[in-house]
Design an enzyme around this catalytic site. Structure first.
Site, PDB file in Angstrom:
ATOM      1  N   GLY A 234       1.039  -0.944   0.462  1.00 48.88           N
ATOM      2  CA  GLY A 234       0.736   0.271  -0.134  1.00 48.88           C
ATOM      3  C   GLY A 234       1.081   1.705   0.587  1.00 48.88           C
ATOM      4  N   GLY A 236       2.497   2.691  -2.347  1.00 46.97           N
ATOM      5  CA  GLY A 236       2.680   3.221  -4.004  1.00 46.97           C
ATOM      6  C   GLY A 236       3.757   2.237  -4.992  1.00 46.97           C
ATOM      7  N   GLU A 455     -10.072  -0.076  29.672  1.00 43.91           N
ATOM      8  CA  GLU A 455     -10.054   0.722  28.844  1.00 43.91           C
ATOM      9  C   GLU A 455      -9.130   2.306  29.787  1.00 43.91           C
ATOM     10  OE1 GLU A 455      -9.799   0.500  26.330  1.00 43.91           O
ATOM     11  OE2 GLU A 455     -10.444  -1.549  25.820  1.00 43.91           O
TER      12      GLU A 455
END
Length: 663
Positions: A234, A236, A455
């Site tokens: 991904g 390029g 969390e």
């Protein structure tokens, strides 16, 4: 304009072999129809024949093939029958016809009933044998033409590649490369690329050579034969190769490495030869092989003893072709892979792939430039800024940034907005990072409370540990597969990591499990992914980065890939396991001590998460105050006695060391 073009360039009628088949079939059908139309013969019966014969109207009778009786009337008797008054039949065409079952009975009937009186027969009676040659020929020709037509049809289907399994049986050795030339021009140029400035400078020389080769050959220089683009998925690589072809305005052959390998022996090598043959005819041009590791893998790996490896034959032919074509022909081979470590050494040596261009994930400036390219095609609101989006997407590749922009546009359209706002980008980022929001998932209040404290434990540890990544957002909204909540951080743009930073990250990751233990005095399965990350990080510190005093400055990264040969002894393996376990236990104790000292802040964040489900950085600042640390360089001297850093737990570490020595 389009109507004029249609008038000036009418479609020409193309005549092929199918026209011949159609004409032959039309002739046969026409003859059958013509014979049916011209047939004026009437049907009758044996009793009707008897009446005509006794009335003296019948001139002669022919029995054809002992089955069909043809009756011919006298000329003076035609007026008795309305159908034959004006029509003129050929002399060989009967007036009436009927079929018989037993020829012997009919013969006896004529002789005894019709011609019984008189010496001269009333009618002429004769038996004939007649062959229907047209019918015989047609019965033979139709199956032959049908078989011939089916054979030609399947052969053409196989040659055109639309026959499914076994297709292209006659063109199986031909190259499958897609050619982009003047007819199918590559429209991608360097203007369409962003975040690849260094890579563009590397390949600019290739473009310059294709445009002006004499500039280099006149001085005796040689352009590299091969250019290998290396980087994560991904980033390029393929887009850069297309931009090179579009900028140079030369033919561009594009093919995947897997297209060379088939189940038939010798097909891959044949396709390589055909590809380079076409390239020499189109020179100057570019050959681009995507995912070259499909055929370029190091020879001898995983080969079955006594078997013939078609992939290695294909690689050998590729090596020969790269040695064979001259550099002044203008044929340049470009390839892309994300597994350059497994490529064959012969493929990587100078003279073949002379130049290797590394394409990494873009940095902050690169991500901003990529966002600016994609935001041009999106109608955005005033609050959308490329620099802000770049800061929110650390580690994102170009393809992932394009996905975020597209997803945000879809979200805005789903919400019936006239422009894409920053809130849509935040939602798109949440979906890309955490997955699709599970709105219908029912979570009990008890489970929701455990998730909130879990969390909040991550958030508190990340907020008060100096070397941890800054917190951006914490949420308990279920997303994706098995994700009940997550804390999003903003990693620093750094290329090396110190021991203190790794230890703080481990502590932050263990903060969720530590919070559950402190608040509920029980633990749950919610920390499975956290434990997995911590275990991998600890083993990397001990066996790869040499960050353990007892194991020493050794790295088993390359050697540990071999599953059959262990690079260390059993005693060393035991030592590694002990040090990893000790390292994790120390950081777990550190997380517990930190959360105990910040129990008030932990409760505040957990309760707010239960109420709002999502907390951003601004909310955390409002609830528990500013983060006590500012961003500093990784080379800035640190004070190991910081109140809330890992230096606080140096005494705990020393105590554990002493206990281990006593044991």
């Amino acid at each position: 304009m389009s109507e004029k073009k249609k008038d000036n360039n009418p479609k020409k009628l193309v005549i092929n072999s199918y026209w011949i088949y159609g004409i032959v079939i039309f002739i046969f059908l026409g003859l059958q129809v013509l014979a049916f139309v011209n047939n004026k013969t009437e049907k009758t019966t044996l009793y009707g024949f008897k009446e005509m014969a006794l009335a003296g109207d019948v001139e002669k009778v022919y029995v054809i093939n002992e089955k069909l009786v043809n009756v011919f009337l006298k000329k003076e008797a035609l007026s008795k029958y309305p159908k034959f008054k004006e029509s003129k039949l050929p002399s060989n065409q009967p007036n009436f016809t009927f079929e018989i079952i037993d020829p012997a009975s009919f013969d006896n009937f004529v002789k005894t009933e019709i011609n019984k009186d008189g010496k001269k027969p009333i009618i002429d009676y004769e038996a004939k044998s007649q062959e229907n040659y047209f019918g015989i020929i047609l019965s033979w020709m139709i199956p032959i033409l049908l078989i011939l037509g089916l054979w030609i049809f399947f052969i053409r289907k196989m040659g055109s590649g639309a026959g499914g399994p076994g297709s292209q049986i006659f063109n199986i050795g031909k190259s499958k490369a897609t050619l982009f030339d003047n007819k199918a021009k590559v429209n991608v140029t360097f203007k369409d690329l962003a975040g690849l400035e260094e890579a563009k400078e590397e390949v600019m020389e290739v473009v310059d050579f294709l445009k002006n080769p004499k500039k280099y050959t006149s001085l005796g220089g040689k352009i590299p034969k091969g250019v290998l683009l290396v980087g994560p998925p991904g980033t390029g690589k393929t887009l850069l190769a297309k931009a090179v072809a579009g900028e140079a305005n030369v033919p561009f052959f594009s093919i995947s490495g897997s297209d060379f390998v088939e189940m038939f022996v010798g097909v891959g090598a044949s396709r390589v030869r055909d590809l380079f043959k076409q390239a020499r005819e189109k020179a100057p041009c570019i050959i681009f092989i995507d995912e070259i590791d499909a055929i370029g893998r190091a020879r001898g790996r995983g080969q079955v003893q006594g078997g013939n490896d078609e992939r290695e034959n294909t690689l050998n032919q590729l090596l020969v072709e790269m040695d064979g074509f001259s550099t002044d022909k203008g044929v340049i081979l470009m390839a892309a892979t994300n597994r350059h470590d497994i490529l064959d050494n012969a493929l990587m040596r100078p003279g073949r792939f002379d130049r290797q261009i590394g394409i990494d994930s873009p940095d902050l400036a690169g991500r901003e430039a990529i966002f600016k390219v994609h935001l041009k095609n999106i109608k955005t609101a005033d609050d959308v800024k490329a620099d802000s989006l770049a800061e929110m997407t650390p580690g994102f590749a170009g393809a992932e940034i394009a996905n975020v922009c597209n997803e945000s546009a879809l979200v805005a359209a789903r919400r019936n907005k006239k422009a894409v706002e920053m809130d849509d980008f935040n939602y798109a980022l949440d979906r890309v990072i955490g997955g699709l929001e599970k709105k219908n998932k029912i979570i009990s209040p008890r489970e929701k409370e455990i998730i909130a404290y879990h969390e909040a434990g991550h958030a508190i540890c990340g907020w008060y540990l100096e070397n941890a990544s800054p917190l951006v957002k914490v949420t308990i909204v279920p997303r994706g597969i098995g994700t009940l909540g997550y804390a999003q951080y903003l990693p620093k743009e750094e290329y090396i990591t110190r021991t203190e930073a790794l230890l703080d990250r481990m502590t932050m990751t263990l903060g969720g499990r530590a919070a559950e233990k402190i608040v509920f005095d029980k633990i749950s399965t919610g920390a499975q992914s956290d434990l997995d990350q911590v275990t991998k990080m600890a083993y990397s510190m001990v066996t790869v980065f040499g960050m353990n005093e007892k194991v020493g400055n050794v790295s088993f990264y390359g050697m540990s890939q071999d599953q059959f040969n262990k690079p260390f002894s059993d005693d060393t393996a035991t030592l590694i396991d002990e040090e990893v376990r000790k390292l994790i236990d120390i950081q777990y104790l550190a997380a517990q001590e930190l959360l105990k000292s910040k129990r008030k802040e932990l409760n505040i964040l957990a309760q707010q998460l239960l109420e709002k489900e999502v907390l951003h950085k601004s909310d955390i600042i409002r609830l528990i105050g500013e983060r006590p640390y500012t961003e500093v360089s990784i080379f800035t001297p640190q004070n190991d006695t910081k109140a809330d850093g890992n230096g606080k737990f140096k005494e705990l570490f020393d105590e554990e060391e002493k206990k281990a020595e006593l044991n």
